[in-house]
Design a protein around this motif. Structure first.
Motif, PDB file in Angstrom:
ATOM      1  N   TYR A 222      35.601  40.936  40.819  1.00  8.76           N
ATOM      2  CA  TYR A 222      35.538  42.393  40.941  1.00  8.76           C
ATOM      3  C   TYR A 222      36.796  42.983  41.584  1.00  8.76           C
ATOM      4  O   TYR A 222      36.818  44.175  41.918  1.00  8.76           O
ATOM      5  CB  TYR A 222      34.301  42.809  41.757  1.00  8.76           C
ATOM      6  N   ILE A 223      37.835  42.187  41.737  1.00 15.64           N
ATOM      7  CA  ILE A 223      39.009  42.638  42.497  1.00 15.64           C
ATOM      8  C   ILE A 223      39.661  43.885  41.901  1.00 15.64           C
ATOM      9  O   ILE A 223      40.151  44.749  42.620  1.00 15.64           O
ATOM     10  CB  ILE A 223      40.044  41.494  42.640  1.00 15.64           C
ATOM     11  N   ALA A 224      39.647  44.000  40.568  1.00 19.93           N
ATOM     12  CA  ALA A 224      40.274  45.161  39.931  1.00 19.93           C
ATOM     13  C   ALA A 224      39.570  46.459  40.322  1.00 19.93           C
ATOM     14  O   ALA A 224      40.204  47.513  40.438  1.00 19.93           O
ATOM     15  CB  ALA A 224      40.267  44.992  38.415  1.00 19.93           C
ATOM     16  N   GLU A 225      38.251  46.397  40.526  1.00 19.32           N
ATOM     17  CA  GLU A 225      37.484  47.587  40.886  1.00 19.32           C
ATOM     18  C   GLU A 225      37.812  48.068  42.294  1.00 19.32           C
ATOM     19  O   GLU A 225      37.526  49.219  42.633  1.00 19.32           O
ATOM     20  CB  GLU A 225      35.985  47.295  40.798  1.00 19.32           C
ATOM     21  N   THR A 226      38.381  47.211  43.121  1.00 19.09           N
ATOM     22  CA  THR A 226      38.609  47.546  44.528  1.00 19.09           C
ATOM     23  C   THR A 226      40.005  48.100  44.789  1.00 19.09           C
ATOM     24  O   THR A 226      40.337  48.384  45.935  1.00 19.09           O
ATOM     25  CB  THR A 226      38.400  46.301  45.408  1.00 19.09           C
ATOM     26  N   LYS A 227      40.808  48.247  43.763  1.00 19.71           N
ATOM     27  CA  LYS A 227      42.191  48.680  43.951  1.00 19.71           C
ATOM     28  C   LYS A 227      42.400  50.086  43.412  1.00 19.71           C
ATOM     29  O   LYS A 227      41.867  50.442  42.356  1.00 19.71           O
ATOM     30  CB  LYS A 227      43.151  47.704  43.256  1.00 19.71           C
TER      31      LYS A 227
ATOM     32  N   GLY B  55      42.425  40.949  30.402  1.00 19.74           N
ATOM     33  CA  GLY B  55      41.648  41.954  29.681  1.00 19.74           C
ATOM     34  C   GLY B  55      40.644  42.654  30.574  1.00 19.74           C
ATOM     35  O   GLY B  55      40.451  43.873  30.491  1.00 19.74           O
ATOM     36  N   ARG B  56      40.023  41.895  31.474  1.00 20.51           N
ATOM     37  CA  ARG B  56      39.044  42.466  32.410  1.00 20.51           C
ATOM     38  C   ARG B  56      39.698  43.502  33.309  1.00 20.51           C
ATOM     39  O   ARG B  56      39.133  44.564  33.586  1.00 20.51           O
ATOM     40  CB  ARG B  56      38.445  41.330  33.239  1.00 20.51           C
ATOM     41  N   TYR B  57      40.904  43.195  33.785  1.00 18.65           N
ATOM     42  CA  TYR B  57      41.609  44.122  34.669  1.00 18.65           C
ATOM     43  C   TYR B  57      42.111  45.352  33.903  1.00 18.65           C
ATOM     44  O   TYR B  57      42.088  46.473  34.407  1.00 18.65           O
ATOM     45  CB  TYR B  57      42.790  43.426  35.333  1.00 18.65           C
ATOM     46  N   GLU B  58      42.583  45.140  32.679  1.00 15.82           N
ATOM     47  CA  GLU B  58      43.077  46.244  31.855  1.00 15.82           C
ATOM     48  C   GLU B  58      41.963  47.243  31.544  1.00 15.82           C
ATOM     49  O   GLU B  58      42.200  48.457  31.512  1.00 15.82           O
ATOM     50  CB  GLU B  58      43.668  45.705  30.548  1.00 15.82           C
ATOM     51  N   VAL B  59      40.759  46.737  31.304  1.00 19.75           N
ATOM     52  CA  VAL B  59      39.622  47.614  31.020  1.00 19.75           C
ATOM     53  C   VAL B  59      39.362  48.549  32.203  1.00 19.75           C
ATOM     54  O   VAL B  59      39.159  49.760  32.032  1.00 19.75           O
ATOM     55  CB  VAL B  59      38.359  46.782  30.688  1.00 19.75           C
ATOM     56  N   VAL B  60      39.385  47.995  33.418  1.00 19.89           N
ATOM     57  CA  VAL B  60      39.161  48.803  34.623  1.00 19.89           C
ATOM     58  C   VAL B  60      40.249  49.866  34.752  1.00 19.89           C
ATOM     59  O   VAL B  60      39.960  51.034  35.070  1.00 19.89           O
ATOM     60  CB  VAL B  60      39.130  47.913  35.881  1.00 19.89           C
ATOM     61  N   LYS B  61      41.488  49.497  34.491  1.00 22.03           N
ATOM     62  CA  LYS B  61      42.609  50.447  34.604  1.00 22.03           C
ATOM     63  C   LYS B  61      42.475  51.584  33.592  1.00 22.03           C
ATOM     64  O   LYS B  61      42.596  52.771  33.943  1.00 22.03           O
ATOM     65  CB  LYS B  61      43.942  49.712  34.385  1.00 22.03           C
ATOM     66  N   LEU B  62      42.202  51.253  32.338  1.00 23.62           N
ATOM     67  CA  LEU B  62      42.123  52.265  31.287  1.00 23.62           C
ATOM     68  C   LEU B  62      40.913  53.182  31.453  1.00 23.62           C
ATOM     69  O   LEU B  62      40.968  54.361  31.084  1.00 23.62           O
ATOM     70  CB  LEU B  62      42.095  51.587  29.914  1.00 23.62           C
ATOM     71  N   LYS B  63      39.840  52.652  32.022  1.00 22.16           N
ATOM     72  CA  LYS B  63      38.646  53.480  32.211  1.00 22.16           C
ATOM     73  C   LYS B  63      38.868  54.585  33.243  1.00 22.16           C
ATOM     74  O   LYS B  63      38.151  55.586  33.244  1.00 22.16           O
ATOM     75  CB  LYS B  63      37.453  52.613  32.624  1.00 22.16           C
ATOM     76  N   LYS B  64      39.844  54.405  34.105  1.00 24.25           N
ATOM     77  CA  LYS B  64      40.154  55.452  35.075  1.00 24.25           C
ATOM     78  C   LYS B  64      40.653  56.720  34.368  1.00 24.25           C
ATOM     79  O   LYS B  64      40.546  57.822  34.917  1.00 24.25           O
ATOM     80  CB  LYS B  64      41.195  54.952  36.079  1.00 24.25           C
TER      81      LYS B  64
ATOM     82  N   ALA C  77      36.366  43.051  25.441  1.00 25.77           N
ATOM     83  CA  ALA C  77      37.740  43.019  25.964  1.00 25.77           C
ATOM     84  C   ALA C  77      37.863  42.123  27.177  1.00 25.77           C
ATOM     85  O   ALA C  77      38.886  41.457  27.364  1.00 25.77           O
ATOM     86  CB  ALA C  77      38.203  44.434  26.294  1.00 25.77           C
ATOM     87  N   ALA C  78      36.824  42.089  28.019  1.00 26.21           N
ATOM     88  CA  ALA C  78      36.873  41.306  29.256  1.00 26.21           C
ATOM     89  C   ALA C  78      36.771  39.813  28.995  1.00 26.21           C
ATOM     90  O   ALA C  78      37.330  39.010  29.737  1.00 26.21           O
ATOM     91  CB  ALA C  78      35.756  41.748  30.197  1.00 26.21           C
ATOM     92  N   GLN C  79      36.080  39.409  27.923  1.00 29.01           N
ATOM     93  CA  GLN C  79      35.788  37.994  27.709  1.00 29.01           C
ATOM     94  C   GLN C  79      36.407  37.424  26.439  1.00 29.01           C
ATOM     95  O   GLN C  79      36.080  36.302  26.058  1.00 29.01           O
ATOM     96  CB  GLN C  79      34.264  37.791  27.686  1.00 29.01           C
ATOM     97  N   SER C  80      37.287  38.177  25.806  1.00 29.91           N
ATOM     98  CA  SER C  80      37.938  37.671  24.595  1.00 29.91           C
ATOM     99  C   SER C  80      39.318  38.289  24.480  1.00 29.91           C
ATOM    100  O   SER C  80      39.803  38.951  25.400  1.00 29.91           O
ATOM    101  CB  SER C  80      37.095  38.004  23.355  1.00 29.91           C
TER     102      SER C  80
END
Length: 359
Positions: free
Chosen positions: A242-247, A268-277, A328-331
Motif C-alpha cells: 500500500y506504499i503508493a497510497e501513502t505518498k 503498474g500498481r503504483y501507476e494506477v494510484v498516481k493516475l487516479k489522483k 493494470a496492477a497484476q498484469s
C-alpha cells in the motif's frame, strides 16, 4: 439568473454534504461492528482506535467520493423535476446548457476538493489506516512481495533473494552482481542475508565471491560469514503493497521513478494510484452531467425510478473501475488505459444523455 445559480448550487453542495454525513457514520458503525472483536482482543488503546476511525473516514470518503456526489445530484435534481421546478426554469426561456451551469460550477468546487484530498490528505490518512489494519486487524502475510525479489539498487548493482522475511529482516539465497560498462566485475553469493539494525550492516552466511578481471581470470573468495555495508535500505527490498497510497503526488512520482530504475515488478500498481489522483476529479464532471441528464425529467414512479437508474449506473462504473484497476496492477495491462477507460466510456455516455435531455 443569479438567483437560479445560487439556488441550484446551494442544493448541489448541501445535498452532497448531507450524503457524506449520512453514509460515512453508517460505514463507520458497520466497519467497527465487524472489527470490534479483534480490537478488544488486541487491547488496542482508545486513542489509536479514534485516530484509526478518523483515518478510515477520510480513506472511505476518498474511495467513494464520485459515487456520493452522483447519487446526491440525482436525488436533489429528481426532487426539482417532481416539483416541476425544472419545467418552470426551462419554460422561462432558460436553455438546458444555461440550466446546467451551476451544476458545472458545483462540480468544479468538488473536483478541486477531490484533487486536494487525493494529492495530500488521503495519503496521510491511508498511512494511519493501513498501519493500524496490518498491526491489529489482519495478517501481514500479503503485506509485501517477499518471494523472488529482484531489484536494481544502484546504476551498476543488482540483487536477488529467493525469499525475504520483513519481520526478521532475513533473506535466503542472496546474490549481488556488480557491472561496469555492461561487463560483470564481481558476483557475491550467500546462503542467507541478515540485516543487523544496530550497526546498519548486513551479515552474509555462506559467503562466496567471484571477481573477474579484464583478461577473464577469476578470483574466488569464500568465508563462512561476512559483514557487508550496502547502499540500499532494508525496507527498499520489499516495500509494502500500500506504499503508493501513502505518498503525496510529488513523492509518488519520485518513488515510481526510483522503482523503475530498480526494475521493480509492480510498477503498474503504483501507476494506477498516481493516475487516479487525476481521473477522480475528472469523473466528478462526467457523473454530474450523467446525473442531471438522467434525473431532470419527471418520470412515472417519481424519484425512485431515477435513483434506481443512478444506482445501476454507479454499480457499472465501480465494476469497470475495479476490474481495469486490478488488470493494470497484476498484469502488463496499460495503467493509463485502465484508469481512463471508465471515464472515456462514461464521458461518451454523458454526452449522449445530455443531447437527449436537451431535446
Amino acid at each position: 439568473m443569479k438567483i437560479l445559480d445560487w439556488y441550484i448550487l446551494k442544493r448541489y453542495l448541501f445535498t452532497f454534504l448531507m450524503m457524506l454525513l449520512l453514509f460515512i457514520p453508517i460505514a463507520i458503525m458497520v466497519h467497527l461492528a465487524e472489527k470490534i472483536g479483534k480490537i478488544i482482543s488486541n487491547d488496542v488503546p482508545f486513542d489509536e482506535v479514534a485516530l484509526y476511525l478518523l483515518n478510515f473516514t477520510i480513506y472511505f470518503a476518498n474511495l467513494l467520493f464520485p459515487l456520493f456526489l452522483f447519487l446526491s445530484v440525482i436525488f436533489f435534481t429528481s426532487k426539482l423535476a417532481n416539483n416541476t421546478e425544472i419545467v418552470a426554469f426551462l419554460s422561462s426561456g432558460v436553455s438546458f446548457g444555461r440550466f446546467l451551469r451551476p451544476y458545472i460550477i458545483g462540480a468544479t468546487l468538488v473536483a478541486i476538493m477531490a484533487l486536494f484530498l487525493g494529492m495530500y490528505l488521503a495519503p496521510w490518512a491511508s498511512t494511519g489506516y493501513n498501519e493500524f489494519r496490518y498491526k491489529y486487524l489482519s495478517s501481514s502475510r500479503d503485506l509485501q512481495d517477499t518471494k523472488n525479489v529482484f531489484r536494481r539498487i544502484t546504476d551498476n548493482d543488482y540483487i536477488y533473494v529467493s525469499s525475504f522475511d520483513p519481520k526478521s529482516k532475513r533473506g535466503q539465497n542472496f546474490t549481488l552482481e556488480h557491472l561496469k560498462d555492461n561487463k560483470l566485475e564481481y558476483k557475491i553469493f550467500a546462503n542467507s542475508i541478515q540485516y543487523i539494525e544496530e550497526d546498519s550492516i548486513y551479515k552474509l552466511n555462506g559467503y562466496y565471491k567471484r571477481v573477474y578481471d579484464s583478461l577473464g581470470n577469476v578470483t574466488v573468495e569464500e568465508k563462512r560469514s561476512m559483514n557487508v555495508e550496502f547502499t540500499f535500505d532494508v525496507d527498499d527490498l520489499t516495500p509494502v503493497n500500500y506504499i503508493a497510497e501513502t505518498k503525496s503526488y510529488g513523492e509518488l512520482v519520485d518513488f515510481i521513478d526510483k522503482e523503475k530504475s530498480r526494475g521493480a515488478p509492480n510498477i503498474g500498481r503504483y501507476e494506477v494510484v498516481k493516475l487516479k489522483k487525476w481521473s477522480l476529479p475528472a469523473s466528478v464532471f462526467i457523473l454530474t452531467i450523467i446525473a442531471v441528464a438522467v434525473s431532470s425529467k419527471k418520470r412515472r414512479g417519481g424519484m425512485g425510478v431515477n435513483l434506481a437508474i443512478g444506482i445501476t449506473v454507479a454499480m457499472i462504473y465501480v465494476f469497470f473501475d475495479k476490474i481495469f484497476g486490478v488488470l493494470a496492477a497484476q498484469s502488463d495491462f496499460s495503467p493509463m488505459v485502465a484508469v481512463w477507460f471508465p471515464n472515456l466510456v462514461f464521458g461518451i455516455l454523458a454526452l449522449y444523455l445530455l443531447q437527449n435531455a436537451k431535446r
